[in-house]
Every structure is written in structure tokens, then in C-alpha cells.
Scaffold this motif. Structure first.
Motif, PDB file in Angstrom:
ATOM      1  N   ALA A 204      26.287  -1.394  15.026  1.00  0.00           N
ATOM      2  CA  ALA A 204      27.696  -1.715  15.268  1.00  0.00           C
ATOM      3  C   ALA A 204      28.451  -1.523  13.955  1.00  0.00           C
ATOM      4  CB  ALA A 204      27.850  -3.147  15.757  1.00  0.00           C
ATOM      5  N   VAL A 205      29.537  -0.772  14.007  1.00  0.00           N
ATOM      6  CA  VAL A 205      30.404  -0.552  12.844  1.00  0.00           C
ATOM      7  C   VAL A 205      31.727  -1.243  13.132  1.00  0.00           C
ATOM      8  CG1 VAL A 205      31.595   1.144  11.417  1.00  0.00           C
ATOM      9  CG2 VAL A 205      29.304   1.653  12.309  1.00  0.00           C
ATOM     10  N   ILE A 206      32.040  -2.272  12.351  1.00  0.00           N
ATOM     11  CA  ILE A 206      33.271  -3.045  12.538  1.00  0.00           C
ATOM     12  C   ILE A 206      34.281  -2.611  11.495  1.00  0.00           C
ATOM     13  CG2 ILE A 206      34.290  -5.343  12.662  1.00  0.00           C
ATOM     14  CD1 ILE A 206      31.534  -6.464  13.282  1.00  0.00           C
ATOM     15  N   GLY A 207      35.443  -2.168  11.935  1.00  0.00           N
ATOM     16  CA  GLY A 207      36.466  -1.715  11.010  1.00  0.00           C
ATOM     17  C   GLY A 207      37.168  -0.488  11.549  1.00  0.00           C
ATOM     18  N   THR A 234      28.066   1.827  17.713  1.00  0.00           N
ATOM     19  CA  THR A 234      29.101   1.191  18.511  1.00  0.00           C
ATOM     20  C   THR A 234      30.228   0.833  17.566  1.00  0.00           C
ATOM     21  OG1 THR A 234      27.491   0.267  20.067  1.00  0.00           O
ATOM     22  CG2 THR A 234      29.677  -0.724  20.035  1.00  0.00           C
ATOM     23  N   TRP A 235      31.379   1.428  17.782  1.00  0.00           N
ATOM     24  CA  TRP A 235      32.516   1.250  16.877  1.00  0.00           C
ATOM     25  C   TRP A 235      33.385   0.120  17.409  1.00  0.00           C
ATOM     26  CZ3 TRP A 235      37.067   5.192  16.253  1.00  0.00           C
ATOM     27  CH2 TRP A 235      37.854   4.825  15.151  1.00  0.00           C
ATOM     28  N   ILE A 236      33.528  -0.942  16.613  1.00  0.00           N
ATOM     29  CA  ILE A 236      34.271  -2.133  17.017  1.00  0.00           C
ATOM     30  C   ILE A 236      35.658  -2.099  16.386  1.00  0.00           C
ATOM     31  CG2 ILE A 236      34.234  -4.640  17.160  1.00  0.00           C
ATOM     32  CD1 ILE A 236      31.807  -3.264  18.423  1.00  0.00           C
ATOM     33  N   GLY A 240      43.727  -1.580  19.804  1.00  0.00           N
ATOM     34  CA  GLY A 240      43.466  -0.497  20.726  1.00  0.00           C
ATOM     35  C   GLY A 240      43.428   0.848  20.037  1.00  0.00           C
ATOM     36  N   ILE A 241      43.096   1.883  20.807  1.00  0.00           N
ATOM     37  CA  ILE A 241      43.114   3.243  20.295  1.00  0.00           C
ATOM     38  C   ILE A 241      44.476   3.856  20.605  1.00  0.00           C
ATOM     39  CG2 ILE A 241      42.192   5.567  20.632  1.00  0.00           C
ATOM     40  CD1 ILE A 241      39.461   4.405  20.949  1.00  0.00           C
ATOM     41  N   SER A 242      45.067   4.477  19.579  1.00  0.00           N
ATOM     42  CA  SER A 242      46.349   5.152  19.751  1.00  0.00           C
ATOM     43  C   SER A 242      46.269   6.488  19.022  1.00  0.00           C
ATOM     44  CB  SER A 242      47.487   4.298  19.177  1.00  0.00           C
ATOM     45  OG  SER A 242      47.453   4.331  17.773  1.00  0.00           O
ATOM     46  N   GLY A 243      47.381   7.182  18.968  1.00  0.00           N
ATOM     47  CA  GLY A 243      47.401   8.466  18.283  1.00  0.00           C
ATOM     48  C   GLY A 243      47.113   8.358  16.807  1.00  0.00           C
ATOM     49  N   ASP A 274      30.174   4.875  20.594  1.00  0.00           N
ATOM     50  CA  ASP A 274      31.026   4.290  21.626  1.00  0.00           C
ATOM     51  C   ASP A 274      32.098   3.458  20.932  1.00  0.00           C
ATOM     52  OD1 ASP A 274      29.343   5.289  23.670  1.00  0.00           O
ATOM     53  OD2 ASP A 274      28.009   3.573  23.410  1.00  0.00           O
ATOM     54  N   ALA A 275      33.320   3.529  21.418  1.00  0.00           N
ATOM     55  CA  ALA A 275      34.409   2.732  20.854  1.00  0.00           C
ATOM     56  C   ALA A 275      34.687   1.535  21.750  1.00  0.00           C
ATOM     57  CB  ALA A 275      35.662   3.582  20.695  1.00  0.00           C
TER      58      ALA A 275
END
Length: 460
Positions: A204-207, A234-236, A240-243, A274-275
Motif C-alpha cells: 500500500a502506497v499512501i500519498g 494499492t495506491w491510497i 478523489g481522482i481528478s485531472g 489499484d487506486a
């Protein structure tokens, strides 16, 4: 103490990293004696801790002019201005020679534990400004020393205080207990022992900044290698994800950083990561097999992972400055006059105007926080910023207020809308969101997974 006696005292510089050594070079150039105190065993100790990571600024932007002037008589030649050094190359080819030429002005293994006015604690007003500073030092052999200084330039960086996994800014429940499986640094996968720790495992990668991009790209490269089958990340993300999540891409004025964001995006697109969005970690638990389970504030539980890499930024250590009167922003812990220029809640594209002694001053005259430490908890620091800071600060200490207030450097725009994904806000200028602009060079995916942010650059 009279003015002439005070002038004979050194200016103490805390930290022998890029900004601290540049400050010393500027002091020498102005005829002021510096004394650099470095807690580590070598100059650039913090930079050496991420020796495997490549900067996203080229050589031409990570050396200081006064330092080059000091180095020139030794035969030192600046590396190719267009090349991108690793942390190790930066330390060995620039910081070490600079510390060598400064000689006895740099003391290694000297940890600063306190700074105060001589004979005056924080609450005493009487005759305060007339007193020199006392700098309390503990040496590597345990010996204590008190050094008297005319001024103090703190370039100690933030490397020693990485941010925790907890979404509230504090360690998550169980984070300390899981210390054997939790790292706060970009892993050096060229080290066989480190590589074995992550190969074939779930991490897990947090950031959401450039350090996280680096880790994701490295793990994706590992997954493609012969010994990396089964490696997955696993990307934490707390938002949210945006442009803007993957940085500036082709619009980034620093091409290597734009390439790094694209490499992280590729890791997700190719299924090697995975995000997970909107996940604010509250606890880290162990399952029956000893693997780690991340639990969010809203109760969500992720699938078990073998390792956790926490890359949530850094924060300054202000404990040894507690007896000084500092004027710091309540959110960023940066000087109050500087904070509005760098606050990522307000500046979505990361443009930071050149600044110096005026913005870095405090009620305690003669004390300056410079380099990454001056940014407090704000990200996206560039080496050029630190060099301009210390040029101005040293000019002010020399009494050259005209030079201290003059801008002698135009810093490149970071070109990263949304603070490199740290804060998912619309760009200040929507025309930048699609990578517009006549002068933004296209990034090249060179040395995939080995480029790092200058925000990872902690001065000592």
C-alpha cells in the motif's frame, strides 16, 4: 554586547545540506564568518539518505552561484547543466566538495538541541535584542557545547519528521506497532535486501505527491522484472481522482516531474496498481497471517497487504527553537509573510514568487528559517528557492538591504495544477488544465521510476 563585538561572532547555520552550505558560501562571499552545524556524519546527510532517487531539476538549477564561486579555485567543474543528478550524485559531486572547501567552518556530528538569547528566555523583554544567541549543541561523542552567534540561519530541513499514515495528521491506530512493515521513504529497489522485501508482495502506497508517484513507478518496474512476479501496489489517496491527480503532465514546466506523474498513471492504467480514493486511514491492523489491513475513518477495510509505504509529506522540527519568538502560520508552520505565497489551499498551480529576508523575518531579529524548513508543511520546494532565500538573508545580515529586497532570480513555475495531486482543486487558470502554453516542454519518460521531487530534498 556592543555592535563591534557582535560582528566578530559567527553566523550559525544549522544543517549542511544544499541550502545550508549555500548560506555559508554567501556568508564567506560577504566577509562574514559562518559556522555550519550538521547533525549527520557527512555533509548532505539527508540527501544521501535518498541517494537512489533522481531529482526532477537539472544540474543547472541545483547549484548555487556563490557556492560555484567558492569552488572555482579548486578546479571544480559543474556537471552538465542539462543532466539530472540522483541524490547520491548531488551529494558527492557538489555538496561534499563544497563542504571540503569550507573546511573547519563545517562541524559534523553536531546536533543543535536549543537556540536562545544569551541570558534571556522567551518571556524576557529587557535588553533582549542586544544579546547574542546561544546555540546548544550535543556532539556525536556526547560532549555538550554552547556556541555564541550573532545570527542563526536554520536550514535543517524536514527530512527527520515524515508525515504519518493517519488521515488526521497523527499516527493511525496500530501504526507504531506495525513499524516493521511500515516505511516512510521511497524504497531503494536496487538494494537486494530492500528489493526482496517488496518483490512478489502487495504494498500500500499512501500519498498523492511526487514521492508517491516515484514509489508507484518503481513498484511497477519491479512487477515487470523476472524476480517481481506478483508485485502489486494499492495506491491510497485521501481525496478523489481528478485531472490534476497525476500532476502537470505535458504542461509541467519541469519535464522530469511531468514524466513522473505520467509513469504513475501508467502503473494504474496497466493494472500494476489499484487506486483507492477518499480513504483516510484510521487504523492499521494485522490479520491472522500477520499481514496489514488498512481501515478508513468511514469503516472501509482494504484487502491485506504485506508492506505499507507512507509518503504523506514532511513537517518541521521546531522543538529546539522553542525559546525564540517566531511568527509562524498556524496551518503551515511557515513564516507568516511567506505562508500566503505557498499555501496549497490557495495556489492550485504552485507558482511561488521569489522571496527573501523580508518574508522570512521573525520578531526575533537575526533568526531565519530557510530552505525546505521555511515551507513548514507546504510541498513543492525547489532548490533554486532556497538559494535565492539565503542570498537575500545574507545580504540583509551584511546590511545590504537594497540587495536583500531585490529579486535576482526568476523561479520557474511548477506548472502542477492541484498541488501535484495533493489538493484536488480546479486550476487557477483553466487554460492550463489541458497542458496549454507556448513554452511548456513535453516530458520524456527517461529512467522511469527513478525521478523524485525536490520536495523530497530535505536540507539536513
Amino acid at each position: 554586547m556592543n555592535a563591534s563585538a557582535a560582528d566578530r561572532l559567527p553566523v550559525v547555520v544549522i544543517g549542511a545540506g544544499p541550502t545550508g552550505l549555500a548560506a555559508a558560501a554567501h556568508l564567506v562571499d560577504r566577509g562574514i564568518e559562518p559556522l555550519v552545524l550538521e547533525a549527520g556524519a557527512q555533509a548532505g546527510a539527508a540527501v544521501r539518505a535518498w541517494a537512489h532517487v533522481r531529482l526532477f531539476s537539472p544540474w543547472g538549477e541545483v547549484t548555487d552561484r556563490a557556492a560555484e564561486k567558492l569552488l572555482a579555485p579548486t578546479g571544480w567543474v559543474r556537471p552538465d547543466a542539462e543532466g539530472y543528478p540522483t541524490g547520491g550524485e548531488w551529494a558527492e559531486r557538489y555538496l561534499r566538495p563544497l563542504a571540503d572547501v569550507l573546511g573547519d567552518r563545517v562541524r559534523l556530528g553536531a546536533r543543535v538541541t536549543g537556540v536562545s538569547r544569551a541570558g534571556r528566555d522567551r518571556i524576557v523583554d529587557a535588553d533582549r535584542a542586544a544579546q547574542p544567541f546561544t546555540v546548544h549543541v550535543v556532539h556525536a561523542d556526547g560532549r555538550e557545547e554552547r556556541i555564541t552567534a550573532r545570527a542563526v540561519i536554520d536550514a535543517s530541513g524536514t527530512w527527520s519528521r515524515p508525515g504519518p499514515a493517519g488521515g488526521d495528521g497523527l499516527p493511525a491506530l496500530g501504526e507504531r506497532a506495525a513499524a516493521d512493515r511500515v516505511s516512510y521513504r521511497v524504497p531503494d529497489l536496487a538494494d537486494p535486501a530492500v528489493r526482496a522485501r517488496y518483490a512478489g508482495r502487495r504494498t500500500a502506497v499512501i500519498g498523492s505527491g511526487a514521492s508517491a508517484f516515484t514509489a508507484l513507478a518503481l513498484l511497477a518496474d519491479l512487477a515487470k522484472s523476472e524476480d517481481g512476479a506478483g508485485t502489486h501496489a494499492t495506491w491510497i489517496l485521501r481525496r478523489g481522482i481528478s485531472g490534476s491527480t497525476f500532476g502537470g503532465g505535458t504542461a509541467d514546466r519541469l519535464p522530469a516531474r511531468g514524466a513522473l506523474g505520467l509513469a504513475a498513471k501508467a502503473a494504474v492504467d496497466e493494472g500494476r496498481a489499484d487506486a483507492v480514493t477518499g480513504f483516510r486511514t484510521e487504523a492499521i491492523e494485522r490479520d491472522g497471517d500477520g499481514r496489514l489491513v488498512l481501515v478508513a475513518e468511514d469503516g472501509r477495510r482494504l484487502d491485506p497487504v504485506d508492506e505499507v509505504v507512507v509518503l504523506t509529506g514532511f513537517r518541521p522540527d521546531l522543538s529546539f527553537l522553542d525559546e525564540l519568538r517566531l511568527d509562524l502560520d498556524e496551518r503551515l508552520q511557515a513564516p507568516v509573510a511567506l505562508a500566503p505565497l505557498i499555501d496549497p489551499n490557495q495556489h492550485s498551480c504552485g507558482t511561488v514568487y521569489p522571496h527573501g529576508a523580508g518574508e522570512l523575518s521573525h520578531p526575533e531579529e537575526g533568526v531565519y528559517l530557510v530552505g525546505m524548513k521555511s515551507y513548514g508543511r507546504a510541498p513543492t520546494f525547489l532548490a533554486l528557492t532556497g538559494y535565492e532565500q539565503v542570498r537575500s538573508v545574507v545580504a540583509a545580515l551584511a546590511g545590504d538591504h537594497e540587495s536583500a529586497g531585490r529579486v535576482e532570480l526568476v523561479l520557474p513555475e511548477t506548472g502542477v495544477c492541484g498541488g501535484a495531486g495533493l489538493f484536488d482543486q480546479p486550476p487557477a487558470d483553466d487554460s492550463r488544465a489541458d497542458g496549454g502554453g507556448c513554452c511548456a516542454p513535453a516530458p520524456a519518460l527517461v529512467q522511469l521510476g527513478t525521478t523524485a521531487p525536490d520536495s523530497a530534498m530535505m536540507e539536513a
